[in-house]
Write an enzyme that holds these catalytic residues in place. Structure first.
Site, PDB file in Angstrom:
ATOM      1  N   HIS A 258       0.664  -1.180  -0.106  1.00  0.00           N
ATOM      2  CA  HIS A 258      -0.018   0.034   0.060  1.00  0.00           C
ATOM      3  C   HIS A 258       0.980   1.255   0.224  1.00  0.00           C
ATOM      4  CE1 HIS A 258       0.706  -0.301   4.617  1.00  0.00           C
ATOM      5  NE2 HIS A 258       0.720   0.968   4.406  1.00  0.00           N
ATOM      6  N   ASP A 293       0.121  -7.810   1.146  1.00  0.00           N
ATOM      7  CA  ASP A 293       0.507  -6.254   1.527  1.00  0.00           C
ATOM      8  C   ASP A 293       2.024  -6.147   1.434  1.00  0.00           C
ATOM      9  OD1 ASP A 293      -0.057  -3.533   1.974  1.00  0.00           O
ATOM     10  OD2 ASP A 293      -0.029  -3.677   3.892  1.00  0.00           O
ATOM     11  N   SER A 373       4.738   2.273   8.150  1.00  0.00           N
ATOM     12  CA  SER A 373       4.269   1.211   7.218  1.00  0.00           C
ATOM     13  C   SER A 373       5.534   0.806   6.108  1.00  0.00           C
ATOM     14  CB  SER A 373       3.129   1.466   6.036  1.00  0.00           C
ATOM     15  OG  SER A 373       2.099   1.827   6.896  1.00  0.00           O
TER      16      SER A 373
END
Length: 523
Positions: A258, A293, A373
């Site tokens: 993402h 992811d 992230s």
């Protein structure tokens, strides 16, 4: 006037005539014999003083050999005249010419000691007023020095009250001057020494006072931080930031899908990796895996710092962990926490819209925020054990959500396996059972209820039907739909796996040969 004053007298006819009464005689009450014995005069004394006693005393004083004993020396010294006052008689004021009138003030009686009357010695001596101590109209030149001496005070009298001799006063003045000189010398020395501070000095060079033993958080961070990069994404006027970890010397960096998804969807997007030393390098996408992811990008740099790879299977709740990344664009941010849980099934919508992200996560209370992230989650040794991916947060329309101590990371054992496949092929294939399920409770057992079975899938060939509740895959218990997915992906494509399910209240065990989610892969 009549001879008897108490008889009535004939008045003056011119003044009214008639007889007049004379004053009444004095009434003398009788004297108490006891009071007369106490307060009365002695026998033979008729006046206020005993003249006979005085006469005998005077005669005895004039008789040769009968002079009374002189007074005690202490009284004579206290009350007698001083040597300077010999021949001076008190209370004898001088006349206009300053001479005393001896004829007028010569005493007429002798005292008991045969001297002239002295008002300080004999109460019976004549009394006279003397001149004032100072006369305003005195013009005698001889009196001026005396008055000047009386008004002038010496230094010793002013400073010491006249209590010390002149020599003692001199000694005191010398001591005061000496103390002042010593104090001035000391003050000059201190002032001179203080000026030395402005001169050139050389300070001793010492080493660092802080020793960081191996294994400390600071020592671990110093090893890890150079291997963690910030990833900047520019798409037109928009942009974003994330984190990544260098896993290969050739410049391969693992991150979250993402993070790079906006750049993959826009051909004009710019992807840049920023290292801790400020080096900026353009990056390109090597491969993506939206289902877990994960993504891999590559930069062309020389000798990048590569992180050490750990083993997530060895983690246990309570183990200390460190999260490194760029939350909200703050590069090289370090947070510390512990492992809150392992094997925590997590599902979230995919950024690219390609299904749902599902993986078996490591839960930690180390603060993880947007921008973390793709960053590193390392153990106490500095070895990579997870890739930070998701957070559980609370947000509203006015404020963006942040960390509440619920962060999730992809286990490194799974992440490295996927990264190797992405580097080799640019894609990855996951084992698949071929069912759609929902989280339900079957009687007393929790599990995943099968809602749909894909035809000719591994589940179809294994005899799994709609309505069955799967409660175990291999050795792992299944409690919800997300855990069914991660339990299946824990195996290999084509591997035969025992599956336990509940059908009509009965437990059934069947074996399924897992397929692949890649349509081009063999079954």
């Amino acid at each position: 006037m009549a001879d008897n004053p108490f008889e009535p007298q004939q008045g003056d006819p011119e003044r009214g005539g008639g007889p007049r009464l004379q004053p009444r005689g004095l009434e003398r009450p009788p004297v108490d014999p006891h009071a007369a014995a106490v307060f009365g005069r002695p026998a033979g004394v008729t006046g206020p003083f005993d003249e006979e006693y005085r006469r005998r005393a005077v005669q005895a004083a004039e008789r040769p050999g009968t002079r009374p004993a002189p007074p005690p020396p202490s009284l004579a010294e206290a009350f007698g005249p001083t040597p300077d006052d010999r021949g001076v008689v008190l209370q004898r004021p001088p006349d206009d010419e300053g001479e005393q009138d001896e004829a007028t003030y010569r005493p007429t009686r002798k005292t008991l000691w045969g001297k002239q009357d002295d008002p300080w010695r004999n109460p019976g001596s004549p009394v006279a007023l003397s001149e004032p101590a100072l006369r305003e109209d005195a013009d005698d030149e001889d009196d001026r020095p005396q008055r000047r001496r009386a008004s002038a005070l010496s230094l010793s009298e002013i400073v010491l009250g006249g209590r010390l001799r002149r020599s003692a006063a001199v000694v005191c003045v010398v001591v005061v001057l000496l103390v002042g000189a010593i104090g001035g010398a000391v003050g000059w020395y201190i002032a001179d020494q203080s000026n030395e501070l402005g001169k050139e000095v050389t300070l001793a060079q010492v080493g660092s006072g802080k020793q960081r033993p191996p294994g400390s958080v600071a020592a671990t961070v110093q090893e890890v931080v150079p291997a963690v990069v910030s990833i900047e994404i520019r798409t037109g006027s928009a942009g974003g930031v994330g984190s990544g970890v260098v896993i290969e010397e050739d410049g391969y960096i693992i991150t979250n899908d993402h993070v790079v998804a906006p750049a993959a969807e826009d051909d004009d997007a710019k992807l840049t990796a920023v290292f801790t030393d400020g080096t900026r390098a353009p990056a390109k996408i090597v491969g993506r895996d939206p289902k877990t992811d994960l993504a891999v990008i590559k930069v062309n740099v020389r000798n990048p710092t590569v992180i050490r790879i750990g083993k997530s299977a060895d983690l246990a709740p309570g183990d200390p962990v460190i999260a490194v990344g760029s939350p909200f664009g703050l590069e090289n941010t370090v947070t510390v926490g512990v492992v809150s849980a392992v094997n925590r099934p997590i599902s979230a919508p995919s950024e690219s819209g390609e299904g749902t992200v599902v993986y078996d996560a490591i839960q930690t209370d180390a603060a993880i925020n947007p921008g973390n992230s793709g960053g590193a989650l390392v153990d106490a040794r500095g070895a990579l054990v997870g890739i930070n991916s998701l957070i559980r947060t609370v947000s509203n329309e006015r404020q963006e959500g942040g960390s509440i101590g619920l962060g999730f990371a992809i286990p490194v054992d799974q992440a490295i396996k996927i990264a190797e496949a992405l580097i080799a092929d640019g894609k990855v294939a996951h084992p698949e059972l071929g069912v759609q399920a929902a989280s339900v409770a079957a009687n007393t057992s929790e599990g995943a209820r099968v809602q749909n079975v894909v035809p000719n899938s591994a589940a179809d060939r294994a005899g799994i039907r709609e309505g069955d509740v799967i409660v175990r895959v291999g050795e792992r218990m299944v409690r919800n739909a997300a855990e069914l997915t991660v339990a299946v992906r824990a195996h290999e494509v084509g591997q035969r796996v025992p599956i336990k399910l509940v059908r009509g209240g009965r437990e059934i065990v069947t074996t399924a040969k897992l397929g692949s989610d890649d349509p081009n892969a063999g079954r």
